[in-house]
Enzyme design. Structure first.
Site, mmCIF file in Angstrom:
data_model
loop_
_atom_site.group_PDB
_atom_site.id
_atom_site.type_symbol
_atom_site.label_atom_id
_atom_site.label_comp_id
_atom_site.label_asym_id
_atom_site.label_seq_id
_atom_site.Cartn_x
_atom_site.Cartn_y
_atom_site.Cartn_z
ATOM 1 N N TYR A 119 0.730 -0.972 -0.311
ATOM 2 C CA TYR A 119 -0.332 -0.128 0.023
ATOM 3 C C TYR A 119 1.453 1.320 0.086
ATOM 4 O O TYR A 119 1.508 1.167 0.903
ATOM 5 C CB TYR A 119 -1.249 -0.119 1.668
ATOM 6 C CG TYR A 119 -1.651 1.529 1.326
ATOM 7 C CD1 TYR A 119 -2.718 1.854 0.870
ATOM 8 C CD2 TYR A 119 -1.193 2.221 2.067
ATOM 9 C CE1 TYR A 119 -3.874 2.361 0.788
ATOM 10 C CE2 TYR A 119 -1.921 3.808 1.832
ATOM 11 C CZ TYR A 119 -3.703 3.511 1.348
ATOM 12 O OH TYR A 119 -4.384 5.028 1.973
ATOM 13 N N GLU A 207 -3.802 7.320 -4.115
ATOM 14 C CA GLU A 207 -3.719 6.463 -3.753
ATOM 15 C C GLU A 207 -3.422 5.286 -4.702
ATOM 16 O O GLU A 207 -4.235 5.379 -5.553
ATOM 17 C CB GLU A 207 -5.160 5.909 -2.362
ATOM 18 C CG GLU A 207 -4.720 4.935 -1.962
ATOM 19 C CD GLU A 207 -6.653 4.467 -1.092
ATOM 20 O OE1 GLU A 207 -5.850 4.243 0.205
ATOM 21 O OE2 GLU A 207 -6.728 4.349 -2.130
#
Length: 399
Positions: A119, A207
């Protein structure tokens, strides 16, 4: 302004972030043709909506046994039928709420062999007043869940607002992710460029979930989510066309036409406020009083009578609105001009829901007098707390 994954990946490619080959399509036949052009035995067919959780989402029309929002397809002959079950259907995810969002576009992407998922995200730190990069070796999961249950797996690094993320910082983060050798080098390079995306395109959030290490040892962006700061769009006229009106409610589209800042919510108390901070405080006070705001609506400092009328029209077009709270602090926007706009709007729209008004600031006495002499049924409140309580009561009590 939210943009789709396929658009975000185009911005990734502009700064050199590696992605897989993919095409956006709007028909089942086009999806099948695109799948053949990918040149891989496996493709991924992804719904393009402005909401997260697509992989775990399900289409309202097909139920839990139907396709999800993101589907790995190993038989390219099945792509057209799959796309037909996705396009034009309503995808329900954790972020869309039970109403879901209709899918109008798909992204057909080449498949790859994944060794590990990570991530990575960039946002603005209000503590350091700089971009902050957040990474975790627990990619592909809800980052909120990771933060709550495994905070030790999240690593952060502030970046220089002018020079971005330095190489040594990126290499340190990549090593914390467990990357080594060529993977560490590629991962660090990707993280540096991820911060560049944030600063170069005036984003409020970037993101990447997941960033992946392939079995061949390469690091690339498998997903992409970007939120552009509306205040920066004047510097990026080429990004303005990335807006997708199909992802907005009718009220949000009309608000943009009148230069109003509006967001639909699920409550029953319509809000009209000047100033984003005051609007947030108003919504918080409504919640504190047991109610639920139906919208965020900031008319700004220079609202005209026409603009105020448009704002009222948008609010009352929501059938769930049972009361309206107007909370104005007159500075640039004088209270008497606001009052004139409120009266004109209420009469034009034949307002039938209860109206609670709290005014303070420039020409407040003139404004109150205009409202009192209008003949409209208006409930006045001297403070925000009292205004919220009266609005909640007018809407039928705590929700």
């Amino acid at each position: 302004m939210n943009i789709h994954e396929y658009q975000a990946k185009e911005l990734f490619r502009r700064v050199g972030i590696p992605t897989l080959r993919g095409e956006m399509v709007e028909s089942a036949a086009a999806a099948a043709a695109a799948a053949k052009r990918m040149g891989t035995p496996v493709v991924v067919v992804k719904s393009q909506i402005h909401a997260g959780g697509r992989g775990k989402g399900r289409f309202k029309e097909h139920g839990p046994s139907g396709p999800g929002g993101v589907n790995v397809v190993k038989d390219l002959g099945q792509v057209e039928a799959l796309a037909g079950k996705m396009l034009g259907h309503t995808l329900v995810t954790k972020q869309t709420g039970p109403a879901g969002t209709k899918v109008h576009k798909l992204f057909v992407e080449a498949g790859c062999e994944i060794a590990h998922e990570y991530y990575a995200a960039v946002t603005l730190s209000r503590e350091t007043h700089s971009p902050v990069l957040m990474v975790s070796p627990a990619g592909g999961m809800d980052i909120e869940e990771v933060a709550e249950k495994h905070p030790e797996q999240i690593f952060t690094q502030a970046a220089d607002p002018l020079f971005g993320l330095h190489g040594y910082q990126a290499r340190h983060l990549a090593s914390q992710l467990g990357l080594t050798g060529e993977g560490l080098k590629e991962g660090a390079d990707l993280l540096v460029k991820l911060v560049r995306v944030f600063t170069d395109f005036d984003c409020s959030m970037v993101e990447l979930n997941p960033m992946v290490l392939t079995k061949q040892g390469h690091v690339l962006a498998l997903d992409a989510k970007i939120v552009l700061d509306d205040n920066g769009l004047a510097r990026h006229p080429d990004l303005v066309p990335l807006r997708d009106p199909q992802e907005e409610t009718a009220e949000e589209r009309e608000a943009k036409e009148h230069d109003l800042t509006y967001i639909s919510l699920a409550g029953n108390i319509g809000c009209m406020v000047n100033g984003a901070g005051l609007a947030m405080a108003t919504m918080d006070m409504i919640k504190h009083s047991g109610g639920a705001p139906a919208n965020f609506l900031d008319v700004g400092g220079g609202a005209s009578e026409d603009k105020i009328t448009a704002a009222f029209k948008i609010i009352v077009s929501d059938p769930d609105v049972k009361a309206i709270l107007v909370n104005i602090f007159g500075g640039i926007l004088r209270c008497d001009l606001l009052a004139q706009g409120v009266v004109a709007a209420a009469r034009t729209l034949e307002l039938k829901v209860p109206l609670v008004v709290r005014l303070e600031g420039t020409n407040v006495e003139q404004g109150r007098k205009i409202l009192e002499q209008s003949g409209l049924k208006i409930t006045f409140a001297p403070t925000l707390a009292e205004a919220a309580q009266k609005a909640v009561a007018a809407a039928g009590g705590a929700k």
